[in-house]
Design a protein around this motif. Structure first.
Motif, PDB file in Angstrom:
ATOM      1  N   GLY A 113       0.804  -1.228   0.000  1.00 35.46           N
ATOM      2  CA  GLY A 113       0.000   0.000   0.000  1.00 35.46           C
ATOM      3  C   GLY A 113       0.829   1.266   0.000  1.00 35.46           C
ATOM      4  O   GLY A 113       0.319   2.345  -0.324  1.00 35.46           O
ATOM      5  N   LEU A 114       2.093   1.157   0.375  1.00 34.05           N
ATOM      6  CA  LEU A 114       2.932   2.350   0.477  1.00 34.05           C
ATOM      7  C   LEU A 114       3.734   2.549  -0.805  1.00 34.05           C
ATOM      8  O   LEU A 114       3.740   1.690  -1.685  1.00 34.05           O
ATOM      9  CB  LEU A 114       3.839   2.223   1.705  1.00 34.05           C
ATOM     10  CG  LEU A 114       3.027   2.312   3.013  1.00 34.05           C
ATOM     11  CD1 LEU A 114       3.717   1.624   4.173  1.00 34.05           C
ATOM     12  CD2 LEU A 114       2.717   3.768   3.358  1.00 34.05           C
TER      13      LEU A 114
ATOM     14  N   GLU B 283       9.221   0.422   3.389  1.00 35.74           N
ATOM     15  CA  GLU B 283       8.627  -0.842   2.948  1.00 35.74           C
ATOM     16  C   GLU B 283       8.806  -1.022   1.442  1.00 35.74           C
ATOM     17  O   GLU B 283       9.044  -2.141   0.965  1.00 35.74           O
ATOM     18  CB  GLU B 283       7.148  -0.927   3.320  1.00 35.74           C
ATOM     19  CG  GLU B 283       6.637  -2.349   3.126  1.00 35.74           C
ATOM     20  CD  GLU B 283       5.138  -2.501   3.279  1.00 35.74           C
ATOM     21  OE1 GLU B 283       4.390  -1.551   2.946  1.00 35.74           O
ATOM     22  OE2 GLU B 283       4.701  -3.576   3.714  1.00 35.74           O
TER      23      GLU B 283
ATOM     24  N   ASP C 264      -4.711  -3.109   1.854  1.00 32.52           N
ATOM     25  CA  ASP C 264      -4.217  -4.281   2.597  1.00 32.52           C
ATOM     26  C   ASP C 264      -5.227  -5.438   2.602  1.00 32.52           C
ATOM     27  O   ASP C 264      -4.878  -6.592   2.357  1.00 32.52           O
ATOM     28  CB  ASP C 264      -3.915  -3.898   4.061  1.00 32.52           C
ATOM     29  CG  ASP C 264      -2.613  -3.101   4.221  1.00 32.52           C
ATOM     30  OD1 ASP C 264      -1.846  -3.010   3.242  1.00 32.52           O
ATOM     31  OD2 ASP C 264      -2.382  -2.574   5.326  1.00 32.52           O
TER      32      ASP C 264
ATOM     33  N   SER D 112      -0.012  -4.287   7.131  1.00 28.27           N
ATOM     34  CA  SER D 112      -0.027  -4.169   8.580  1.00 28.27           C
ATOM     35  C   SER D 112      -0.864  -5.328   9.106  1.00 28.27           C
ATOM     36  O   SER D 112      -1.811  -5.767   8.437  1.00 28.27           O
ATOM     37  CB  SER D 112      -0.700  -2.858   9.000  1.00 28.27           C
ATOM     38  OG  SER D 112       0.071  -1.767   8.599  1.00 28.27           O
TER      39      SER D 112
ATOM     40  N   ASN E  28       6.347  -1.723  10.387  1.00 31.35           N
ATOM     41  CA  ASN E  28       5.684  -0.454  10.108  1.00 31.35           C
ATOM     42  C   ASN E  28       6.177   0.524  11.182  1.00 31.35           C
ATOM     43  O   ASN E  28       6.821   1.499  10.867  1.00 31.35           O
ATOM     44  CB  ASN E  28       4.169  -0.662  10.127  1.00 31.35           C
ATOM     45  CG  ASN E  28       3.389   0.519   9.586  1.00 31.35           C
ATOM     46  OD1 ASN E  28       3.943   1.604   9.451  1.00 31.35           O
ATOM     47  ND2 ASN E  28       2.124   0.341   9.299  1.00 31.35           N
TER      48      ASN E  28
ATOM     49  N   ARG F 179       3.559   4.532  16.053  1.00 35.73           N
ATOM     50  CA  ARG F 179       2.643   5.492  15.425  1.00 35.73           C
ATOM     51  C   ARG F 179       2.518   6.777  16.255  1.00 35.73           C
ATOM     52  O   ARG F 179       2.533   6.734  17.490  1.00 35.73           O
ATOM     53  CB  ARG F 179       1.268   4.842  15.244  1.00 35.73           C
ATOM     54  CG  ARG F 179       1.340   3.525  14.500  1.00 35.73           C
ATOM     55  CD  ARG F 179      -0.002   2.826  14.426  1.00 35.73           C
ATOM     56  NE  ARG F 179      -0.868   3.399  13.408  1.00 35.73           N
ATOM     57  CZ  ARG F 179      -0.879   2.988  12.138  1.00 35.73           C
ATOM     58  NH1 ARG F 179      -0.091   2.011  11.744  1.00 35.73           N
ATOM     59  NH2 ARG F 179      -1.691   3.552  11.277  1.00 35.73           N
TER      60      ARG F 179
ATOM     61  N   ARG G 234      -8.850   9.563  11.438  1.00 40.49           N
ATOM     62  CA  ARG G 234      -8.887   8.344  10.632  1.00 40.49           C
ATOM     63  C   ARG G 234      -8.105   7.253  11.361  1.00 40.49           C
ATOM     64  O   ARG G 234      -6.985   7.487  11.812  1.00 40.49           O
ATOM     65  CB  ARG G 234      -8.268   8.601   9.249  1.00 40.49           C
ATOM     66  CG  ARG G 234      -8.142   7.335   8.394  1.00 40.49           C
ATOM     67  CD  ARG G 234      -6.828   6.602   8.637  1.00 40.49           C
ATOM     68  NE  ARG G 234      -6.779   5.314   7.937  1.00 40.49           N
ATOM     69  CZ  ARG G 234      -5.711   4.530   7.868  1.00 40.49           C
ATOM     70  NH1 ARG G 234      -4.592   4.911   8.447  1.00 40.49           N
ATOM     71  NH2 ARG G 234      -5.757   3.384   7.248  1.00 40.49           N
TER      72      ARG G 234
ATOM     73  N   MET H 132      -7.067   2.857  11.259  1.00 40.31           N
ATOM     74  CA  MET H 132      -7.079   1.669  10.420  1.00 40.31           C
ATOM     75  C   MET H 132      -8.406   0.938  10.658  1.00 40.31           C
ATOM     76  O   MET H 132      -9.117   1.214  11.625  1.00 40.31           O
ATOM     77  CB  MET H 132      -5.892   0.760  10.776  1.00 40.31           C
ATOM     78  CG  MET H 132      -4.565   1.358  10.345  1.00 40.31           C
ATOM     79  SD  MET H 132      -3.177   0.209  10.517  1.00 40.31           S
ATOM     80  CE  MET H 132      -2.908   0.249  12.294  1.00 40.31           C
TER      81      MET H 132
ATOM     82  N   PHE I  20      -5.993   2.923   3.897  1.00 40.93           N
ATOM     83  CA  PHE I  20      -4.874   3.871   3.848  1.00 40.93           C
ATOM     84  C   PHE I  20      -4.887   4.717   2.571  1.00 40.93           C
ATOM     85  O   PHE I  20      -4.588   5.910   2.597  1.00 40.93           O
ATOM     86  CB  PHE I  20      -3.553   3.101   3.945  1.00 40.93           C
ATOM     87  CG  PHE I  20      -2.351   3.988   3.888  1.00 40.93           C
ATOM     88  CD1 PHE I  20      -1.945   4.687   5.007  1.00 40.93           C
ATOM     89  CD2 PHE I  20      -1.635   4.131   2.708  1.00 40.93           C
ATOM     90  CE1 PHE I  20      -0.838   5.528   4.958  1.00 40.93           C
ATOM     91  CE2 PHE I  20      -0.533   4.968   2.647  1.00 40.93           C
ATOM     92  CZ  PHE I  20      -0.130   5.674   3.772  1.00 40.93           C
TER      93      PHE I  20
ATOM     94  N   ASN J 132       0.224   7.527  12.188  1.00 45.24           N
ATOM     95  CA  ASN J 132       1.110   6.628  11.451  1.00 45.24           C
ATOM     96  C   ASN J 132       2.546   6.885  11.889  1.00 45.24           C
ATOM     97  O   ASN J 132       2.840   7.927  12.484  1.00 45.24           O
ATOM     98  CB  ASN J 132       0.977   6.861   9.935  1.00 45.24           C
ATOM     99  CG  ASN J 132       0.230   5.731   9.232  1.00 45.24           C
ATOM    100  OD1 ASN J 132       0.665   4.584   9.242  1.00 45.24           O
ATOM    101  ND2 ASN J 132      -0.911   6.069   8.639  1.00 45.24           N
TER     102      ASN J 132
ATOM    103  N   PHE K 298       4.406  -5.168  10.138  1.00 41.33           N
ATOM    104  CA  PHE K 298       3.974  -5.680   8.839  1.00 41.33           C
ATOM    105  C   PHE K 298       4.157  -7.189   8.883  1.00 41.33           C
ATOM    106  O   PHE K 298       5.116  -7.674   9.486  1.00 41.33           O
ATOM    107  CB  PHE K 298       4.873  -5.158   7.708  1.00 41.33           C
ATOM    108  CG  PHE K 298       4.677  -3.717   7.342  1.00 41.33           C
ATOM    109  CD1 PHE K 298       3.417  -3.196   7.072  1.00 41.33           C
ATOM    110  CD2 PHE K 298       5.780  -2.873   7.215  1.00 41.33           C
ATOM    111  CE1 PHE K 298       3.255  -1.865   6.694  1.00 41.33           C
ATOM    112  CE2 PHE K 298       5.629  -1.544   6.847  1.00 41.33           C
ATOM    113  CZ  PHE K 298       4.365  -1.038   6.583  1.00 41.33           C
TER     114      PHE K 298
HETATM  115  C1  TF8 Z   1      -2.271   2.442   7.785  1.00 46.74           C
HETATM  116  C2  TF8 Z   1      -1.047   1.581   7.838  1.00 46.74           C
HETATM  117  C3  TF8 Z   1      -0.495   1.541   6.396  1.00 46.74           C
HETATM  118  C4  TF8 Z   1      -0.049   0.167   5.966  1.00 46.74           C
HETATM  119  C5  TF8 Z   1       0.228   0.045   4.465  1.00 46.74           C
HETATM  120  C6  TF8 Z   1      -0.622   0.852   3.564  1.00 46.74           C
HETATM  121  O1  TF8 Z   1      -2.275   3.511   8.361  1.00 46.74           O
HETATM  122  O2  TF8 Z   1      -0.112   2.080   8.743  1.00 46.74           O
HETATM  123  O3  TF8 Z   1       0.563   2.419   6.238  1.00 46.74           O
HETATM  124  O4  TF8 Z   1      -0.931  -0.803   6.374  1.00 46.74           O
HETATM  125  O5  TF8 Z   1       0.173  -1.280   4.093  1.00 46.74           O
HETATM  126  O6  TF8 Z   1      -3.235   2.022   7.150  1.00 46.74           O
END
Ligand code: TF8
Length: 338
Positions: free
Chosen positions: A39-40, A46, A78, A96, A151, A154, A175, A177, A198, A215, A242
């Motif tokens: 996703g990044l 990553e 994800d 994640s 990851n 945060r 926001r 997860m 994300f 994050n 991760f």
């Molecule tokens: C989030 C996570 C993401 C990851 C990544 C996109 O905030 O920290 O950075 O899961 O795979 O969604």
């Protein structure tokens, strides 16, 4: 030549063999293209880790196994990519653990805030028997887990005001997860959490659909959240791993040699990824300040206060995920701390 995988591992395939025709180093390895999505983006640690993984797999397979990387949620978020692995439509993703908790509830223990104090403690738990035990839950979900990447810790950003104490969360639209522990923990703090994938976060911040997000610093930096967020509060409220996932449908088709190559490359690239991640998280703080973000520390006392407020949520989820598992995690953290 290389017919016995155990020998291949010990001797290094091809090293001892003489004049055989063909390519001894490629025994039991087929030409394959392996789709790996995250996703990044490519600048994120990553992304760098995935690139390293692709190089290692190519080297170890004499160019026969080709990892084709997809960044930036090009193949989906994800959850979607993990489902594609289960269906055999995609080979690899490195999400994640948090968005997987709806599927594999035990991963939720890693969403408990304020468990780890530093990366060393996280490594001890993830690379130890508990981390392994959770990876062993994956095959029944049609997934293979080859270990944990990072990851990281945060921190909170928002467009309204600095967050120094628990009361500052009140009314903030954050926001989170797609994860029940995160949702309820932020609710307990009086925030107004909105779970979303994300890939939607930047525009949600830009349009002020939400006030903030949380994050690790390297993500805040590489996703350019400084352009749409003014305040960065160093809450360090939770560590997110991760998990390196392979489609079981794909895995079961591989020869032992091919499986070994992917296993080794995932671990070696993971060691590199953790190093880069730690380095970039350190550098990102200065960079984000220079880019104009207003940064504040959060005292240990205030973090302890937040932890106390969240405790009923954690107690509830500990029952749900398994109190033995949770105890094992705290015991291993304790051991790593000595
Ligand atoms: C989030 C996570 C993401 C990851 C990544 C996109 O905030 O920290 O950075 O899961 O795979 O969604």
């Amino acid at each position: 030549s290389c017919v016995v995988p155990a020998l291949l591992l010990l001797a290094g395939c091809g090293g001892g063999s003489t004049a055989s025709s063909g390519s001894p180093a490629a025994g039991g390895i087929q030409e394959r293209t392996i789709k790996a999505g995250i996703g990044l983006n490519q600048e994120h640690p990553e992304g760098k880790g995935l690139k390293k993984f692709a190089e290692l797999v190519s080297q170890k397979s004499g160019g026969k196994l080709k990892v084709q990387p997809f960044y930036d949620a090009q193949l989906g978020d994800d959850k979607k990519m993990t489902e594609a692995l289960q269906g055999g439509l995609q080979e690899i993703t490195i999400p994640s653990t948090s968005p997987l908790v709806g599927m594999i509830k035990e991963f939720g223990i890693f969403d408990f805030p304020f468990v780890f104090q530093d990366e060393k403690e996280a490594d001890a738990v993830l690379d130890g028997p508990l981390g392994q035990k959770l990876l062993e839950k994956l095959p029944e979900h049609n997934l293979i887990g080859l270990g944990y990447w990072e990851n990281g810790f945060r921190h909170l950003t928002n467009s309204k005001h600095p967050v120094r104490k628990a009361e500052d969360f009140k009314g903030l639209k954050i926001r989170t997860m797609q994860n029940q522990v995160h949702l309820e923990a932020f609710q307990a703090l009086g925030a107004n959490p909105t779970p979303m994938a994300f890939s939607e976060v930047f525009s949600a911040l830009e349009s002020k659909t939400v006030d903030g997000q949380e994050n690790p610093l390297a993500t805040i930096k590489t996703s350019k959240y400084d352009e749409v967020q003014r305040y960065l509060s160093l809450t360090k409220h939770v560590y997110t791993p991760f998990v390196f996932l392979v489609s079981k449908k794909f895995w079961d088709k591989l020869s032992p040699e091919e499986q070994q190559i992917l296993r080794e490359a995932a671990v070696e690239a993971g060691t590199y990824q953790r190093e880069v991640n730690r380095e970039e998280n350190r550098k990102a703080l200065e960079e984000l300040k220079n880019l104009g973000m207003e940064v504040n520390e959060v005292s240990d006392e205030e973090r302890a206060n937040m932890q106390a407020i969240i405790k009923p949520v954690i107690d509830k989820f500990a029952k749900e995920f398994g109190e033995d598992l949770v105890k094992e995690m705290y015991d291993q953290v304790e051991k790593a701390r000595q």
